[in-house]
Design a protein around this motif. Structure first.
Motif, PDB file in Angstrom:
ATOM      1  N   UNK A 163      17.930  57.934 -12.594  1.00  0.00           N
ATOM      2  CA  UNK A 163      17.558  56.610 -12.101  1.00  0.00           C
ATOM      3  C   UNK A 163      17.808  56.523 -10.597  1.00  0.00           C
ATOM      4  N   UNK A 164      17.071  55.651  -9.928  1.00  0.00           N
ATOM      5  CA  UNK A 164      17.260  55.408  -8.508  1.00  0.00           C
ATOM      6  C   UNK A 164      18.310  54.297  -8.318  1.00  0.00           C
ATOM      7  N   UNK A 165      18.958  54.330  -7.166  1.00  0.00           N
ATOM      8  CA  UNK A 165      19.953  53.298  -6.858  1.00  0.00           C
ATOM      9  C   UNK A 165      19.618  52.737  -5.477  1.00  0.00           C
ATOM     10  N   UNK A 166      19.579  51.431  -5.385  1.00  0.00           N
ATOM     11  CA  UNK A 166      19.296  50.824  -4.099  1.00  0.00           C
ATOM     12  C   UNK A 166      18.938  49.367  -4.244  1.00  0.00           C
ATOM     13  N   UNK A 167      18.497  48.807  -3.131  1.00  0.00           N
ATOM     14  CA  UNK A 167      18.095  47.412  -3.099  1.00  0.00           C
ATOM     15  C   UNK A 167      16.573  47.316  -3.169  1.00  0.00           C
ATOM     16  N   UNK A 197      20.437  44.884  -6.078  1.00  0.00           N
ATOM     17  CA  UNK A 197      20.984  46.223  -5.867  1.00  0.00           C
ATOM     18  C   UNK A 197      21.476  46.787  -7.195  1.00  0.00           C
ATOM     19  N   UNK A 198      21.217  48.073  -7.430  1.00  0.00           N
ATOM     20  CA  UNK A 198      21.665  48.712  -8.656  1.00  0.00           C
ATOM     21  C   UNK A 198      20.754  49.869  -9.021  1.00  0.00           C
ATOM     22  N   UNK A 199      20.951  50.402 -10.242  1.00  0.00           N
ATOM     23  CA  UNK A 199      20.115  51.493 -10.730  1.00  0.00           C
ATOM     24  C   UNK A 199      18.811  50.930 -11.291  1.00  0.00           C
ATOM     25  N   UNK A 200      17.736  51.674 -11.098  1.00  0.00           N
ATOM     26  CA  UNK A 200      16.449  51.235 -11.617  1.00  0.00           C
ATOM     27  C   UNK A 200      15.542  52.461 -11.824  1.00  0.00           C
ATOM     28  N   UNK A 201      14.485  52.260 -12.607  1.00  0.00           N
ATOM     29  CA  UNK A 201      13.475  53.296 -12.878  1.00  0.00           C
ATOM     30  C   UNK A 201      12.188  52.941 -12.136  1.00  0.00           C
ATOM     31  N   UNK A 202      11.669  53.906 -11.387  1.00  0.00           N
ATOM     32  CA  UNK A 202      10.417  53.668 -10.662  1.00  0.00           C
ATOM     33  C   UNK A 202       9.234  53.488 -11.614  1.00  0.00           C
ATOM     34  N   UNK A 203       9.259  54.186 -12.750  1.00  0.00           N
ATOM     35  CA  UNK A 203       8.166  54.124 -13.725  1.00  0.00           C
ATOM     36  C   UNK A 203       8.398  52.947 -14.657  1.00  0.00           C
ATOM     37  N   UNK A 204       7.426  52.050 -14.717  1.00  0.00           N
ATOM     38  CA  UNK A 204       7.585  50.860 -15.542  1.00  0.00           C
ATOM     39  C   UNK A 204       7.648  51.206 -17.022  1.00  0.00           C
ATOM     40  N   UNK A 205       7.099  52.354 -17.429  1.00  0.00           N
ATOM     41  CA  UNK A 205       7.114  52.736 -18.837  1.00  0.00           C
ATOM     42  C   UNK A 205       8.421  53.390 -19.246  1.00  0.00           C
ATOM     43  N   UNK A 206       9.317  53.685 -18.262  1.00  0.00           N
ATOM     44  CA  UNK A 206      10.602  54.308 -18.573  1.00  0.00           C
ATOM     45  C   UNK A 206      11.660  53.237 -18.831  1.00  0.00           C
ATOM     46  N   UNK A 250      18.755  53.745 -19.084  1.00  0.00           N
ATOM     47  CA  UNK A 250      19.933  53.932 -19.921  1.00  0.00           C
ATOM     48  C   UNK A 250      21.022  54.534 -19.045  1.00  0.00           C
ATOM     49  N   UNK A 251      21.927  53.661 -18.585  1.00  0.00           N
ATOM     50  CA  UNK A 251      22.973  54.099 -17.664  1.00  0.00           C
ATOM     51  C   UNK A 251      22.384  54.483 -16.336  1.00  0.00           C
ATOM     52  N   UNK A 252      22.539  55.732 -15.975  1.00  0.00           N
ATOM     53  CA  UNK A 252      21.978  56.230 -14.712  1.00  0.00           C
ATOM     54  C   UNK A 252      20.748  57.113 -14.961  1.00  0.00           C
ATOM     55  N   UNK A 253      20.192  57.053 -16.177  1.00  0.00           N
ATOM     56  CA  UNK A 253      19.040  57.872 -16.523  1.00  0.00           C
ATOM     57  C   UNK A 253      17.852  56.985 -16.896  1.00  0.00           C
ATOM     58  N   UNK A 254      16.652  57.538 -16.662  1.00  0.00           N
ATOM     59  CA  UNK A 254      15.416  56.873 -17.057  1.00  0.00           C
ATOM     60  C   UNK A 254      14.795  57.691 -18.187  1.00  0.00           C
TER      61      UNK A 254
END
Length: 721
Positions: free
Chosen positions: A251-255, A630-639, A642-646
């Motif tokens: 997962x990505x982390x940022x604002x 700010x936080x962890x997120x998934x760039x792919x909307x279909x993902x 889960x924690x730090x993983x997409x």
């Protein structure tokens, strides 16, 4: 990782254990390859090719009956695979890859080797397989009435008879062998003697019969059955996909998180196109050509009271007599010679035209239609790389690799002395450790032999920095990179050529040639032909004095008879029309049409899900939206985060299509195939051959004397009667 007295320690990677595991896995893969080798499909492929060429061979042997064989020694007769299929001798078959064979260059050829022997050559070209077989056809199936001339003379009375396959043996004549003595002669000791005897040839008819099976047009014979395959309705094929797979990424982390979504693809219609020379009609392409017109036979009719002779009508009536002196005249326009008249006219000519084998006649021209050789080329958009019929484009992403530092053990670098007790320190790679106070005298030379000094030990240690990349990325120094490849079908275009010099029309080639003219001449009834001239001689008409015969109605005088002649009235019969092979006649247009399926290209619309902003158009459209925070997120909307993983489930790729039972797959469509089986028509063919024997008797019960004789020498021993 833990801290102890401001000293940081880190556990290192056990590279030795990892390398051992990699080696064990490679050995396991190698063992699988040895135990389970790739199956050998060459035997299967050769079997398919062998069955196909044998099918052509059997069909050729059944086709080449006596009337179809070459007449003279050295002559040839051939037929292409396409002609065999068009004549319903065999059905179209495919090679090991499911593709049709080369129907233009695959053929059968019969050559006459001698009066009773023919050579059959079967050539089959399928993909990368090309070969031929030779078969010698003997007299048992190619001579007149199924039989040949084979007369066997073995020259003795014990002959039990030999079968010869020719019912005709020359009658009369004598086949005389050389004889050493004409009279009985013994040896000098009287042990025996020789005599010359006459042998008579006899024959007996042997009748055999066999059952011939034939099929109606459109059926293919298989033993005693006839089989025909019919094509029915077409439905969409069922797509088959590879299993879905789960893809896990960091997962990505940022604002201000940027989320991406796949565009929504929706089918909106289908565009149809046709090759050059075709006219589109819905989802089909039609090519038109002129039909060959065969005019109906011309019939002729005559007025009442007239008699028709070809295209002429005649009427005969009694001439009017006028008496007078005797003279001779030719009332029909002949040339008078004494009392004889001669009529001369040009002979009627009738020119017919013939074409070489395989050509069709059109008036005084010949034509042959065959399939053009097709060549398909593929192309890709700019920036894409073509591999066969597929285009691919690669793009590379880079990011900084994750770094981790490990330290080695401390190494004693020696003793150092200072006048201060606060010099001690502990760093990442070096430290100075206080050992206590000593006097200058104890310290010695470094301390100057006076005062109080402080003793330190100086330590250093080595550092090691390692870099790592996320799963699926490739490390290059302190940088991670990942290459992704897009693929799409290459654009295809098919071109056609005519290898034999024909004229191309779409995917069809036409060869034209001048027909061979043959002119015959004929004369009217009663005339004699001399080259291109007809003559008729008859007696001149005598007249006495001024007496003569006349035709008051304008007829032609012939003796005392007048003949009226007029042209018969022609009446044109109804014309019929024919089309080249593969074309269908359209009576309303009076044209021949060839129908194929149009090239279908589906049209799609692209849009973004609700809340997403689109960028670009068509297949290149991207959909994104920004989520504040700010936080962890998934760039792919279909993902799913889960924690730090997409985590994303990717649908399996399309791997093919399947059809219900009874259907045949053609692209992404299924066509209903039905097979009709009926009993073949059985007929009995009877052949008569002859059995021959020689005997000293001129008559044998149940045998027929052929009229042929020969002489033979016989030896006798002493005392033998």
């Amino acid at each position: 990782m833990y801290d102890n007295e401001n000293v940081t320690y880190r556990v290192g990677i056990n590279w030795k254990d990892i390398i051992i595991k990699i080696i064990m896995f490679a050995l396991f893969i190698l063992l699988l390859i040895v135990l389970f080798p790739k199956p050998n499909l060459d035997v299967f492929y050769d079997s398919v090719y062998s069955n196909n060429i044998k099918t052509m061979q059997e069909a050729a042997r059944n086709y080449y009956t006596v009337d179809k064989l070459p007449k003279n020694v050295g002559d040839k007769s051939s037929m292409t695979l396409k002609e065999m299929i068009d004549n319903k001798m065999i059905i179209r078959f495919t090679d090991k890859d499911g593709k049709t064979c080369d129907e233009a260059n695959s053929k059968v050829e019969v050559t006459k080797l001698s009066d009773s022997e023919y050579s059959l050559k079967v050539q089959l070209n399928c993909g990368d397989q090309s070969d031929y077989i030779l078969d010698t056809i003997g007299c048992t199936n190619i001579c007149s009435n199924g039989t040949c001339t084979t007369i066997i003379n073995n020259g003795n009375n014990s002959n039990s008879g030999q079968i010869a396959t020719n019912p005709e043996v020359p009658s009369g004549g004598t086949d005389t062998e050389r004889v050493d003595h004409d009279d009985p002669v013994g040896d000098s000791k009287g042990n025996g003697y020789q005599i010359t005897v006459t042998l008579y040839q006899h024959r007996k008819a042997v009748t055999t019969s066999k059952t011939i099976y034939t099929c109606p047009e459109g059926y293919v014979k298989n033993g005693t059955k006839c089989i025909k395959t019919t094509t029915g309705a077409t439905i969409d094929a069922t797509p088959l996909y590879d299993p879905d797979r789960v893809v896990t990424t960091d997962a990505k982390y940022g604002k201000d998180q940027i989320i991406k979504a796949e565009p929504i693809k929706k089918e909106v219609g289908t565009d149809y196109s046709c090759p050059s020379g075709y006219v589109i009609n819905g989802s089909y392409c039609i090519k038109y050509t002129d039909a060959t017109e065969k005019k109906g036979d011309i019939s002729y009719s005559c007025p009442s009271g007239y008699t028709r002779n070809g295209t002429t009508c005649t009427k005969t009536y009694t001439a009017t007599y006028n008496s007078g002196s005797t003279s001779y005249s030719c009332p029909n326009g002949g040339t008078l010679n004494g009392s004889t008249c001669t009529l001369t006219t040009n002979a009627s000519s009738n020119t017919t035209y013939s074409c070489p084998s395989g050509y069709s006649k059109n008036g005084s021209s010949c034509y042959k239609v065959y399939n053009a050789t097709s060549s398909t080329s593929y192309s890709c958009p700019s920036g894409w790389t073509r591999n066969g019929s597929t285009c691919s484009k690669s793009s590379t992403q880079t990011q900084a690799a994750s770094a981790s530092t490990s330290y080695g053990g401390w190494v004693n670098k020696g003793t150092q002395y200072y006048t201060s007790s606060s010099k001690g320190y502990t760093g990442n790679t070096s430290k100075l450790v206080l050992q206590g106070a000593v006097s200058g005298a104890t310290c010695g030379s470094p301390c100057g032999n006076k005062g109080i000094w402080y003793k330190y030990i100086y330590y250093t240690r080595s550092t090691s920095t390692t870099y790592s990349c996320p799963s699926g990325w490739t490390k290059n120094g302190s940088t991670c990179s990942k290459t992704t490849t897009q693929t799409q079908a290459a654009s295809s275009s098919t071109s056609y050529s005519c290898p034999n010099g024909g004229t191309r029309n779409g995917s069809t080639c036409t060869l034209t040639a001048n027909a061979t003219p043959s002119t015959t001449y004929s004369c009217p009834s009663g005339y004699t032909r001399n080259g291109t001239t007809c003559t008729k001689t008859y007696s001149a008409t005598p007249s006495t004095g001024k007496g003569y015969y006349s035709c008051p109605n304008g007829g032609t005088l012939n003796g005392s008879t007048c003949t009226l002649t007029t042209n018969a009235t022609p009446s044109q019969g109804q014309s019929t029309y024919s089309c080249p092979s593969g074309y269908t006649y359209n009576s309303s247009l009076k044209k021949c049409e060839y129908k194929i399926s149009a090239n279908a290209v589906k049209r799609y619309s692209y849009s973004c899900p609700s809340g997403y902003e689109s960028n670009g158009e068509g297949e290149n459209m991207t959909c994104t939206k920004v989520i504040k925070g700010e936080g962890y997120y998934c760039e792919d909307a279909d993902a799913k985060l889960e924690g730090t993983k997409c985590i994303k489930t990717v649908k399996g790729e399309l791997k093919g299509y399947t059809c219900p039972e009874g259907y045949t797959l053609n692209g992404d469509k299924c066509t209903k195939q039905s097979t009709i089986t009926i009993d073949a028509n059985a007929s009995t063919e009877t052949n008569t051959s002859y059995k021959y024997t020689w005997s000293e008797k001129s008559y044998l019960e149940g045998w027929e004397f052929t009229g042929k004789t020969k002489t033979q020498t016989k030896s006798y021993t002493a005392g033998q009667k």
